[in-house]
Design an enzyme around this catalytic site. Structure first.
Site, PDB file in Angstrom:
ATOM      1  N   HIS A  65       0.863  -1.196   0.000  1.00 51.08           N
ATOM      2  CA  HIS A  65       0.000   0.000   0.000  1.00 51.08           C
ATOM      3  C   HIS A  65       0.887   1.230   0.000  1.00 51.08           C
ATOM      4  O   HIS A  65       1.996   1.225   0.552  1.00 51.08           O
ATOM      5  CB  HIS A  65      -0.948   0.008   1.197  1.00 51.08           C
ATOM      6  CG  HIS A  65      -0.296   0.119   2.549  1.00 51.08           C
ATOM      7  ND1 HIS A  65       0.050   1.321   3.133  1.00 51.08           N
ATOM      8  CD2 HIS A  65       0.079  -0.832   3.445  1.00 51.08           C
ATOM      9  CE1 HIS A  65       0.593   1.111   4.321  1.00 51.08           C
ATOM     10  NE2 HIS A  65       0.633  -0.192   4.537  1.00 51.08           N
ATOM     11  N   ASP A  67      -0.330   4.456   0.930  1.00 55.10           N
ATOM     12  CA  ASP A  67      -0.711   5.487   1.891  1.00 55.10           C
ATOM     13  C   ASP A  67       0.155   5.369   3.139  1.00 55.10           C
ATOM     14  O   ASP A  67       0.725   4.310   3.420  1.00 55.10           O
ATOM     15  CB  ASP A  67      -2.191   5.388   2.249  1.00 55.10           C
ATOM     16  CG  ASP A  67      -2.551   4.081   2.950  1.00 55.10           C
ATOM     17  OD1 ASP A  67      -2.078   3.017   2.496  1.00 55.10           O
ATOM     18  OD2 ASP A  67      -3.300   4.114   3.945  1.00 55.10           O
ATOM     19  N   ASP A  97       6.818   1.427   6.651  1.00 55.20           N
ATOM     20  CA  ASP A  97       5.410   1.067   6.457  1.00 55.20           C
ATOM     21  C   ASP A  97       4.802   1.905   5.343  1.00 55.20           C
ATOM     22  O   ASP A  97       4.121   2.888   5.592  1.00 55.20           O
ATOM     23  CB  ASP A  97       4.653   1.284   7.763  1.00 55.20           C
ATOM     24  CG  ASP A  97       3.219   0.783   7.722  1.00 55.20           C
ATOM     25  OD1 ASP A  97       2.892  -0.029   6.828  1.00 55.20           O
ATOM     26  OD2 ASP A  97       2.427   1.213   8.561  1.00 55.20           O
ATOM     27  N   GLU A 126      -4.969   1.631   3.199  1.00 57.64           N
ATOM     28  CA  GLU A 126      -4.759   0.533   4.135  1.00 57.64           C
ATOM     29  C   GLU A 126      -4.820   1.025   5.570  1.00 57.64           C
ATOM     30  O   GLU A 126      -5.362   0.349   6.450  1.00 57.64           O
ATOM     31  CB  GLU A 126      -3.396  -0.122   3.863  1.00 57.64           C
ATOM     32  CG  GLU A 126      -3.165  -1.440   4.609  1.00 57.64           C
ATOM     33  CD  GLU A 126      -2.590  -1.262   6.008  1.00 57.64           C
ATOM     34  OE1 GLU A 126      -2.615  -2.234   6.789  1.00 57.64           O
ATOM     35  OE2 GLU A 126      -2.109  -0.148   6.331  1.00 57.64           O
ATOM     36  N   GLU A 127      -4.290   2.210   5.805  1.00 58.55           N
ATOM     37  CA  GLU A 127      -4.279   2.755   7.160  1.00 58.55           C
ATOM     38  C   GLU A 127      -5.670   3.174   7.632  1.00 58.55           C
ATOM     39  O   GLU A 127      -5.869   3.431   8.817  1.00 58.55           O
ATOM     40  CB  GLU A 127      -3.327   3.964   7.245  1.00 58.55           C
ATOM     41  CG  GLU A 127      -1.897   3.681   6.831  1.00 58.55           C
ATOM     42  CD  GLU A 127      -1.134   2.814   7.819  1.00 58.55           C
ATOM     43  OE1 GLU A 127      -1.709   2.442   8.849  1.00 58.55           O
ATOM     44  OE2 GLU A 127       0.043   2.514   7.556  1.00 58.55           O
ATOM     45  N   GLU A 150       4.077  -6.379   4.192  1.00 62.04           N
ATOM     46  CA  GLU A 150       4.176  -5.730   5.502  1.00 62.04           C
ATOM     47  C   GLU A 150       5.347  -6.331   6.279  1.00 62.04           C
ATOM     48  O   GLU A 150       5.942  -7.335   5.890  1.00 62.04           O
ATOM     49  CB  GLU A 150       2.875  -5.908   6.281  1.00 62.04           C
ATOM     50  CG  GLU A 150       1.677  -5.199   5.672  1.00 62.04           C
ATOM     51  CD  GLU A 150       1.613  -3.716   6.007  1.00 62.04           C
ATOM     52  OE1 GLU A 150       2.578  -3.190   6.609  1.00 62.04           O
ATOM     53  OE2 GLU A 150       0.598  -3.077   5.664  1.00 62.04           O
TER      54      GLU A 150
END
Length: 363
Positions: A65, A67, A97, A126-127, A150
């Site tokens: 991801h 974001d 991240d 995702e966050e 991740e």
């Protein structure tokens, strides 16, 4: 691995905590320039997911991801993200991240020569609870297999990138206690909602924590009261009270929160339910572990991760998932967030090695 390092820096330099469009542009443009893959930019909120495909057969996705959470004051200078390298690490919001691993996956996608359909996915949101992956899964079939990039580094040994075969989910709930208001000088004339909420809290404290075993690894959940809100004035018996509950869920199990309704005037509802993940293919989990072992000098292992990721949403749709990425415990979301450049190289080799080795064929 200069391509991985340079691309990681470009992605980390691109702000994506409020609007992910610019980061998506960087990813889309790079894929179109450096690969012959079919590249899709969809209409997901905040700039769209980026999906690229090449090859044919069962699909294996490299998933990330782009974001990030809002940067700390130290990570911004005159509106620009502060990014620098020091002692073999890349510093900046999103380095761990998870833009570093996204870059490793992109370059591995470019360089792989797969006997499967290889898919690269970078999702938005995702966050914010998996907005991008959920948008994608509502419109497209889930991949057969996925490596979600991740963090899985330094779980068993410092500097070793392990392979996560299960992770917890998160269910956030609210308990509502209803009472009858009265003057505090005559408490017996009302029904104190805070007392009822307190009785419900006692029920929560006595709940068993669910636990399961996945590929020999124990995954244990938890349940905790994390907030309480009730009362309007010092001289009023409260007629409402709310209690927030954080539950870390495990595959196939949930704590029996419905037991709180045994308290008069108490109900509850789910506010957020991020699904847990367990890998459903021993062969795929072992193949990723073999690729990770070939990519580094240490000995990686199958491990369990405490945090929810987009792998939970994919697993819910039938994808056999693992998590394997560069972020170490304690790096994500911090004001000193960083990632090891050497570990990004390990991730690149792992992703490319898996793509070239899958499907595993027995002689």
């Amino acid at each position: 691995m200069d391509d991985v390092h340079a691309l990681a820096r470009r992605l980390v330099e691109t702000p994506s905590h409020e609007d992910e469009t610019a980061a998506g542009d960087e990813i889309e443009d790079w894929l179109r320039e450096h690969t012959d893959a079919d590249v899709l930019r969809d209409d997901a909120p905040n700039g769209g997911n980026i999906i690229a495909r090449k090859g044919s057969g069962d699909s294996v996705a490299l998933v990330g991801h782009h974001d990030v959470v809002p940067p700390a004051d130290e990570q911004v200078d005159d509106g620009e993200y502060v990014v620098y390298e020091e002692d073999g690490r890349l510093y900046g919001r999103g380095a761990a991240d998870m833009k570093g691993a996204v870059a490793a996956a992109m370059v591995a996608f470019r360089d792989a020569d797969p006997d499967c359909e290889l898919v690269f996915c970078s999702f938005v949101g995702e966050e914010q609870g998996g907005i991008g992956v959920r948008h994608h899964l509502e419109r497209h079939d889930a991949p057969d297999y996925a490596v979600v990039a991740e963090g899985s580094t330094s779980y068993t040994t410092d500097g070793v990138t392990d392979v996560v075969v299960a992770h917890k989910g998160r269910r956030g709930s609210t308990i509502y206690a209803q009472g009858v208001a009265a003057h505090a000088s005559e408490p017996a004339s009302g029904e104190n909602a805070i007392y009822r909420a307190s009785d419900a809290v006692d029920v929560v404290r006595e709940l068993d924590f669910p636990a399961v075993e996945v590929m020999g690894e124990r995954v244990e959940g938890s349940v905790a009261v994390t907030g309480i809100d009730g009362g309007s004035a010092w001289n009023v018996i409260p007629d409402t009270c709310e209690v927030t509950v954080d539950e870390r869920t495990v595959p196939g199990e949930r704590a029996d929160l419905d037991r709180v309704t045994s308290v008069p005037g108490v109900s509850w509802s789910v506010d957020q339910d991020l699904p847990p993940m367990e890998c459903t293919s021993d062969a795929f989990a072992d193949a990723v572990l073999d690729a990770a072992a070939d990519a580094q000098s240490g000995a990686p292992r199958h491990v369990v991760k405490p945090h929810a990721t987009d792998a939970g949403w994919l697993a819910d749709e039938g994808t056999a998932c693992v998590v394997c990425g560069a972020s170490e415990p304690g790096e994500a979301h911090t004001k000193t967030e960083s990632v090891s450049l050497d570990t990004l190289d390990v991730c690149y080799e792992t992703y490319r090695g898996l793509a070239n080795a899958w499907p595993v064929r027995e002689d």
